[in-house]
Write an enzyme that holds these catalytic residues in place. Sequence first.
Site, PDB file in Angstrom:
ATOM      1  CD  GLU A  95      -2.702  -1.268   2.378  1.00 26.40           C
ATOM      2  OE1 GLU A  95      -3.638  -2.385   2.684  1.00 26.40           O
ATOM      3  OE2 GLU A  95      -2.696  -0.333   3.309  1.00 26.40           O
ATOM      4  CB  CYS A 108       3.147   7.281   3.330  1.00 22.65           C
ATOM      5  SG  CYS A 108       3.651   6.079   4.530  1.00 22.65           S
ATOM      6  CB  CYS A 115       7.540  -5.570   8.289  1.00 26.85           C
ATOM      7  SG  CYS A 115       8.785  -4.963   9.106  1.00 26.85           S
ATOM      8  CB  CYS A 119       7.203  -3.318  15.892  1.00 23.99           C
ATOM      9  SG  CYS A 119       8.692  -2.753  15.195  1.00 23.99           S
ATOM     10  CB  CYS A 122       3.709  -2.178  13.142  1.00 20.66           C
ATOM     11  SG  CYS A 122       3.689  -1.986  11.684  1.00 20.66           S
ATOM     12  CB  CYS A 343       1.092   5.511  11.182  1.00 20.94           C
ATOM     13  SG  CYS A 343       2.074   7.095  10.521  1.00 20.94           S
TER      14      CYS A 343
HETATM   15  N1  SAH Z   1       9.995   0.122   9.591  1.00 18.19           N
HETATM   16  C1  SAH Z   1       9.896   1.761   9.821  1.00 18.19           C
HETATM   17  C2  SAH Z   1       8.721   2.205   8.823  1.00 18.19           C
HETATM   18  C3  SAH Z   1       7.497   1.906   9.615  1.00 18.19           C
HETATM   19  S1  SAH Z   1       5.863   2.785   9.378  1.00 18.19           S
HETATM   20  C4  SAH Z   1      10.127   2.027  10.837  1.00 18.19           C
HETATM   21  O1  SAH Z   1       9.926   1.365  12.037  1.00 18.19           O
HETATM   22  O2  SAH Z   1      10.254   3.456  11.078  1.00 18.19           O
HETATM   23  C5  SAH Z   1       6.228   4.336  10.060  1.00 18.19           C
HETATM   24  C6  SAH Z   1       6.149   4.823  11.495  1.00 18.19           C
HETATM   25  O3  SAH Z   1       4.599   4.354  11.923  1.00 18.19           O
HETATM   26  C7  SAH Z   1       6.966   4.195  12.287  1.00 18.19           C
HETATM   27  O4  SAH Z   1       7.464   4.832  13.241  1.00 18.19           O
HETATM   28  C8  SAH Z   1       6.011   3.125  13.235  1.00 18.19           C
HETATM   29  O5  SAH Z   1       6.658   2.737  14.339  1.00 18.19           O
HETATM   30  C9  SAH Z   1       4.732   3.605  13.134  1.00 18.19           C
HETATM   31  N2  SAH Z   1       3.567   2.806  13.487  1.00 18.19           N
HETATM   32  C10 SAH Z   1       3.327   1.464  13.333  1.00 18.19           C
HETATM   33  N3  SAH Z   1       2.191   0.896  13.877  1.00 18.19           N
HETATM   34  C11 SAH Z   1       1.556   2.203  14.237  1.00 18.19           C
HETATM   35  C12 SAH Z   1       0.473   2.203  14.870  1.00 18.19           C
HETATM   36  N4  SAH Z   1      -0.362   1.225  15.092  1.00 18.19           N
HETATM   37  N5  SAH Z   1       0.013   3.196  14.993  1.00 18.19           N
HETATM   38  C13 SAH Z   1       0.629   4.566  14.887  1.00 18.19           C
HETATM   39  N6  SAH Z   1       2.017   4.393  14.560  1.00 18.19           N
HETATM   40  C14 SAH Z   1       2.671   3.091  13.865  1.00 18.19           C
END
Ligand code: SAH
Length: 385
Positions: A95, A108, A115, A119, A122, A343
């Site tokens: 996406e 974005c 991935c 985490c 996420c 995000c």
């Molecule tokens: N792998 C990269 C890009 C990930 S997405 C990274 O970790 O930075 C970009 C941002 O969205 C990251 O800061 C991630 O931690 C955040 N993110 C992930 N899941 C989320 C959620 N459920 N709510 C808000 N932000 C989130």
Amino acid sequence: MTATVFSNLAGMGKEGLCALFAEYGEKPFRAEQVMKWIHQRGVLDIDSMTDISKNLREHLKKTTEIRLPLIDESYVSDDGSRKWIIDIDSGSKVEMVYIPEAGRGTLCVSSQAGCTLDCSFCATGKQGFDRNLSSAEIIGQLWLANEQLGTFKGISQRVTNVVMMGMGEPLLNFDNVMEAISLMMDDCAYGLSKRKVTISTAGVVPAIDRMKDYTDASLAISLHAPNDELRSQLMPINKKYPINELFRAVRAYFASLPDRRVPVIEYVLIAGINDHRQHARDLAELLKSLPCKINLIPFNPFDMSSYRRPSSSSVSNFRQILKQAGYTVTVRTTRGDDIRAACGQLTGDVADQTRRGAREKKRAANEVEKNFGSVDILTLANDRS
Ligand code: SAH
């Protein structure tokens, strides 16, 4: 019989294209011509590249290809954000999201189908992992956004900023991401400034150490906790690369840049987990060793998570503590919520190679059963209290 591998001109940066044209006995400016046709005029048909000699065009048609991923579905949010689902030809979908704001448009971009990092907050990680995107599939997202927004035809809406904050961990797909961002920043392609192309990372320390040899793009760090203990719970990668090593690498990267830029520290606020006032005070203390800006992201809920978004008053308390400690703090407004484009909500449709996707679905269903009887998972995800 072995299949012929054609170079995909769409994903090649200037260096690679110049090398290819040198092999054909052509001058480097040919590379620039092809880049302009593809990335500035949106032309993918070699025959239409009229300033290139007929002979060279014929040769290119026989030896190369120009191939981009396809848009599978598109959505427009009530707030004007747009989300596109992109088909990559391994059965997965990724996406990308466009967020228009006054005077700018941010795209974005995804770097991986799924991935590997897992985490806890996420949605992408819960899908498992299929594969890295090629550089053509990464830059292809910017090309497709330009096409969809009418940019190639001179319509005013356009992408002014790119954030590598879609699906995946960009620094675990290092070479392809570096090649794609070189095109984003090349004047013969998209010409975005280094301040307007941001790589967001969960903290792959050896890759941050390598970055300075390849790019001077901006860097955002997903920190999400003020100490190693909590960070390791939320982000397993922290066990491998703890905060002090991460900060060392980030400081070194910014020290290598000729201008005065600082990293953005991203901090997802999750109710009852990392949003206490003491967490804010500890974060203020921790960040004394790393000049930065802070971006708070209220957690965006998704189906397979029981985490909750904090109330707006606890977000503003958290922010206030950091501001009083002297930091520049922004709170990311949630955009595209109605089309699940916020995000951490990007899931695509990953042809999981790790079985994590199936395991997570089962685990989430069990947890919901346990805590809420047979409440529908969706009801839980929609609860924003
Ligand atoms: N792998 C990269 C890009 C990930 S997405 C990274 O970790 O930075 C970009 C941002 O969205 C990251 O800061 C991630 O931690 C955040 N993110 C992930 N899941 C989320 C959620 N459920 N709510 C808000 N932000 C989130």
